[in-house]
Design a protein around this motif. Structure first.
Motif, PDB file in Angstrom:
ATOM      1  N   PRO A  87      55.306  28.992  44.733  1.00 39.68           N
ATOM      2  CA  PRO A  87      54.709  30.336  44.855  1.00 39.68           C
ATOM      3  C   PRO A  87      55.274  31.272  43.791  1.00 39.68           C
ATOM      4  N   ARG A  88      54.558  32.370  43.528  1.00 38.75           N
ATOM      5  CA  ARG A  88      55.088  33.290  42.499  1.00 38.75           C
ATOM      6  C   ARG A  88      56.143  34.219  43.096  1.00 38.75           C
ATOM      7  N   LYS A  89      56.892  34.829  42.181  1.00 41.30           N
ATOM      8  CA  LYS A  89      57.907  35.819  42.558  1.00 41.30           C
ATOM      9  C   LYS A  89      57.522  37.150  41.896  1.00 41.30           C
ATOM     10  N   THR A  93      52.403  36.438  37.429  1.00 43.05           N
ATOM     11  CA  THR A  93      50.997  36.330  37.828  1.00 43.05           C
ATOM     12  C   THR A  93      50.798  34.945  38.430  1.00 43.05           C
ATOM     13  N   ARG A  94      49.672  34.761  39.092  1.00 39.99           N
ATOM     14  CA  ARG A  94      49.374  33.414  39.626  1.00 39.99           C
ATOM     15  C   ARG A  94      49.223  32.429  38.465  1.00 39.99           C
ATOM     16  N   GLU A  95      48.691  32.941  37.351  1.00 43.03           N
ATOM     17  CA  GLU A  95      48.447  32.063  36.191  1.00 43.03           C
ATOM     18  C   GLU A  95      49.758  31.523  35.625  1.00 43.03           C
ATOM     19  N   ALA A 125      47.013  25.735  46.753  1.00 47.88           N
ATOM     20  CA  ALA A 125      47.984  26.004  45.678  1.00 47.88           C
ATOM     21  C   ALA A 125      47.370  26.864  44.564  1.00 47.88           C
ATOM     22  N   ASN A 126      48.195  27.666  43.952  1.00 45.64           N
ATOM     23  CA  ASN A 126      47.776  28.578  42.885  1.00 45.64           C
ATOM     24  C   ASN A 126      48.135  28.051  41.498  1.00 45.64           C
ATOM     25  N   PRO A 127      47.457  28.518  40.459  1.00 45.32           N
ATOM     26  CA  PRO A 127      46.316  29.430  40.487  1.00 45.32           C
ATOM     27  C   PRO A 127      45.097  28.724  41.081  1.00 45.32           C
ATOM     28  N   VAL A 152      38.499  33.506  52.294  1.00 42.80           N
ATOM     29  CA  VAL A 152      38.723  33.895  53.701  1.00 42.80           C
ATOM     30  C   VAL A 152      39.904  34.859  53.767  1.00 42.80           C
ATOM     31  N   LEU A 153      40.940  34.553  52.990  1.00 36.42           N
ATOM     32  CA  LEU A 153      42.125  35.425  52.981  1.00 36.42           C
ATOM     33  C   LEU A 153      41.805  36.788  52.342  1.00 36.42           C
ATOM     34  N   ASP A 154      41.148  36.752  51.198  1.00 35.26           N
ATOM     35  CA  ASP A 154      40.826  38.023  50.513  1.00 35.26           C
ATOM     36  C   ASP A 154      39.922  38.886  51.393  1.00 35.26           C
ATOM     37  N   SER A 156      39.779  38.757  54.666  1.00 36.38           N
ATOM     38  CA  SER A 156      40.505  39.239  55.851  1.00 36.38           C
ATOM     39  C   SER A 156      41.401  40.419  55.481  1.00 36.38           C
ATOM     40  N   ARG A 157      41.912  40.403  54.252  1.00 37.51           N
ATOM     41  CA  ARG A 157      42.694  41.579  53.810  1.00 37.51           C
ATOM     42  C   ARG A 157      41.800  42.820  53.747  1.00 37.51           C
ATOM     43  N   PHE A 158      40.630  42.654  53.175  1.00 37.88           N
ATOM     44  CA  PHE A 158      39.688  43.771  53.063  1.00 37.88           C
ATOM     45  C   PHE A 158      39.349  44.304  54.468  1.00 37.88           C
ATOM     46  N   GLY A 180      36.631  34.850  41.868  1.00 38.00           N
ATOM     47  CA  GLY A 180      37.883  34.130  41.701  1.00 38.00           C
ATOM     48  C   GLY A 180      39.020  34.795  42.461  1.00 38.00           C
ATOM     49  N   HIS A 181      40.094  34.016  42.673  1.00 40.73           N
ATOM     50  CA  HIS A 181      41.247  34.541  43.417  1.00 40.73           C
ATOM     51  C   HIS A 181      42.184  35.230  42.426  1.00 40.73           C
ATOM     52  N   GLY A 182      41.750  36.413  41.982  1.00 39.14           N
ATOM     53  CA  GLY A 182      42.545  37.177  41.020  1.00 39.14           C
ATOM     54  C   GLY A 182      42.193  38.648  41.128  1.00 39.14           C
ATOM     55  N   GLY A 218      46.270  42.360  46.893  1.00 34.25           N
ATOM     56  CA  GLY A 218      46.861  42.046  48.202  1.00 34.25           C
ATOM     57  C   GLY A 218      47.956  40.996  48.127  1.00 34.25           C
ATOM     58  N   GLY A 219      47.764  39.987  47.282  1.00 33.53           N
ATOM     59  CA  GLY A 219      48.777  38.939  47.143  1.00 33.53           C
ATOM     60  C   GLY A 219      50.048  39.494  46.535  1.00 33.53           C
ATOM     61  N   ALA A 220      49.884  40.303  45.484  1.00 33.00           N
ATOM     62  CA  ALA A 220      51.049  40.877  44.781  1.00 33.00           C
ATOM     63  C   ALA A 220      51.819  41.828  45.700  1.00 33.00           C
ATOM     64  N   LEU A 222      52.348  41.521  48.850  1.00 29.97           N
ATOM     65  CA  LEU A 222      53.234  40.712  49.699  1.00 29.97           C
ATOM     66  C   LEU A 222      54.350  40.056  48.899  1.00 29.97           C
ATOM     67  N   VAL A 223      54.037  39.638  47.677  1.00 29.91           N
ATOM     68  CA  VAL A 223      55.090  39.063  46.813  1.00 29.91           C
ATOM     69  C   VAL A 223      56.177  40.118  46.585  1.00 29.91           C
ATOM     70  N   GLY A 224      55.745  41.359  46.387  1.00 25.08           N
ATOM     71  CA  GLY A 224      56.688  42.464  46.171  1.00 25.08           C
ATOM     72  C   GLY A 224      57.566  42.711  47.393  1.00 25.08           C
ATOM     73  N   GLY A 229      58.921  34.743  47.499  1.00 26.64           N
ATOM     74  CA  GLY A 229      57.728  33.897  47.595  1.00 26.64           C
ATOM     75  C   GLY A 229      56.529  34.757  47.952  1.00 26.64           C
ATOM     76  N   SER A 230      55.468  34.092  48.413  1.00 28.10           N
ATOM     77  CA  SER A 230      54.240  34.847  48.680  1.00 28.10           C
ATOM     78  C   SER A 230      53.815  34.725  50.142  1.00 28.10           C
ATOM     79  N   ALA A 231      52.639  35.280  50.428  1.00 25.98           N
ATOM     80  CA  ALA A 231      52.119  35.331  51.809  1.00 25.98           C
ATOM     81  C   ALA A 231      52.019  33.943  52.427  1.00 25.98           C
ATOM     82  N   TYR A 232      52.224  33.837  53.750  1.00 28.41           N
ATOM     83  CA  TYR A 232      52.037  32.535  54.389  1.00 28.41           C
ATOM     84  C   TYR A 232      51.317  32.577  55.742  1.00 28.41           C
TER      85      TYR A 232
HETATM   86  O1  LIG Z   1      49.487  36.275  45.529  1.00 23.34           O
HETATM   87  C1  LIG Z   1      49.988  35.152  45.557  1.00 23.34           C
HETATM   88  O2  LIG Z   1      50.735  34.732  44.661  1.00 23.34           O
HETATM   89  C2  LIG Z   1      49.764  34.258  46.751  1.00 23.34           C
HETATM   90  C3  LIG Z   1      48.340  34.232  47.201  1.00 23.34           C
HETATM   91  O3  LIG Z   1      47.459  33.906  46.172  1.00 23.34           O
HETATM   92  C4  LIG Z   1      47.920  35.481  47.913  1.00 23.34           C
HETATM   93  O4  LIG Z   1      46.888  36.057  47.564  1.00 23.34           O
HETATM   94  O5  LIG Z   1      48.636  35.884  48.847  1.00 23.34           O
END
Ligand SMILES: O=C(O)C[C@H](O)C(=O)O
Ligand SMILES: NC(=O)c1ccc[n+]([C@@H]2O[C@H](COP(=O)([O-])OP(=O)(O)OC[C@H]3O[C@@H](n4cnc5c(N)ncnc54)[C@H](O)[C@@H]3O)[C@@H](O)[C@H]2O)c1
Length: 314
Positions: A87-89, A93-95, A125-127, A152-154, A156-158, A180-182, A218-220, A222-224, A229-232
């Motif tokens: 996972p990212r820290k 970026t996910r990339e 798994a990302n990206p 589904v995750l994006d 649900s955040r919205f 895309g998931h970005g 939304g992902g960033a 949670l990483v922050g 690590g990231s969301a689980y």
């Molecule tokens: O943001 C991340 O690095 C993890 C995941 O893709 C997310 O959206 O929570």
């Protein structure tokens, strides 16, 4: 009389999301679980399996978890969910995960090809969009049996942010996030409602724009907060919703990264769109009618995902 056997769920990666997937699968009685990880993580997966099996006694769950470092145990899985990957820290970026996670995906996809070629495979798994593309190519699975979890995750955040803004029940929020998931993902405000009432009639434009921005990041966020690590929790629940729809032939319409064959003007590429998931895997790709502005946003998201996918050399 023929007995229905329990379904088998292969979870590849026994880390944060993997452990939560195992717990949810057992609590929802989806089937017996094999929680697989590399030999260095043997204690982790065996420990999580034992811990969850002991928890099962409290509430009387019938499914069991096996922690394993042997792909032979994954063989015969009906559904596989891949969370093997770093996972990212904060600051990444996910990339930035592409090189390291592509190496892991080569190993995982090669083993799926060898040991579980009939499974419905959900990649997490990302990206995300690049990894699902690599998985499909390496494992050589049919287009309908490979899918990426992000929409589904994006979405649900919205929905969560909309419900918070209105102080309304999250159950009544209907929404859709495409692409895309970005950071260029496309929350479709025009297609979102609360209790059937268009969102645009309920939330002022500046507030809605802030919700869209927060969803995209939304992902960033949670990483922050987590820092290591990231969301689980959300990712695990989102992946389980997709697996359930397959296992129980629910035919739910869920946004997911699916192989497109000309839909949305995109060909031979995995991209986040609404799909119907049932016993046949991705049974249908659903085309949403978009206006010119939405089409332009989706194209932007496609172009940015494409840049990463093009770096995947197999
Ligand atoms: O943001 C991340 O690095 C993890 C995941 O893709 C997310 O959206 O929570
Ligand atoms: N698609 C999404 O919406 C979404 C959401 C959150 C996280 N993610 C991604 O999911 C991945 C996992 O996140 P996490 O928080 O569970 O990470 P984690 O570090 O807690 O767990 C990852 C696990 O993968 C294992 N692993 C490494 N190489 C492996 C291999 N070859 N075979 C099997 N297992 C292997 C590790 O040992 C580790 O236990 C990350 O890439 C993260 O970016 C995606």
């Amino acid at each position: 009389m023929a007995q229905n056997r329990k379904k088998k769920i292969g979870l590849i990666g026994g880390g944060q999301i993997g452990g939560n997937l195992a717990l949810l699968a057992v609590q929802k009685n989806l089937g017996d679980v094999v929680l697989y990880d590399i030999p260095a993580a043997e204690g982790l997966v065996k420990g999580k399996a034992l811990d969850i099996n002991q928890l099962s006694a409290v509430d009387g769950y019938d499914c069991r978890v096996t922690g394993s470092t042997d792909w032979k145990d994954v063989a015969g899985s009906d559904v596989i969910i891949i969370t093997a990957g770093v996972p990212r820290k904060p600051g990444m970026t996910r990339e930035d995960l592409l090189d390291v996670n592509l190496k892991i995906m080569r190993d995982v996809a090669g083993n799926i090809k060898q040991h579980a070629p009939n499974a419905f495979v959900i990649n997490v798994a990302n990206p995300l969009d690049a990894m699902v593309y690599a998985l499909h190519k390496i494992a050589g699975l049919p287009d309908n049996m490979v899918v990426g979890m992000a929409g589904v995750l994006d979405t649900s955040r919205f929905k969560c942010f909309v419900a918070e803004a209105l102080g309304s029940s999250i159950r009544d929020v209907e929404a859709l996030v495409l692409g895309g998931h970005g950071d260029d993902m496309v929350p479709l405000v025009r297609h979102s409602t609360v209790g059937g009432v268009p969102l645009t009639q309920l939330i002022a434009k500046d507030k809605l724009d802030a919700i869209i921005d927060r969803t995209r990041k939304g992902g960033a966020e949670l990483v922050g907060l987590y820092k290591t690590g990231s969301a689980y929790f959300g990712p695990a629940a989102s992946s389980i919703a997709m697996a359930e729809s397959f296992l129980f032939d629910r035919k739910r319409v869920l946004p997911a990264a699916a192989m497109l064959k000309g839909q949305y003007g995109i060909s031979d590429f995995f991209f986040g769109v609404p799909v119907q998931i049932g016993a046949g895997g991705v049974e249908k790709v659903i085309t949403v009618e978009l206006n010119d502005a939405e089409k332009a946003e989706l194209k932007k998201s496609y172009e940015s995902v494409k840049q990463t996918v093009e770096l995947v050399k197999l």
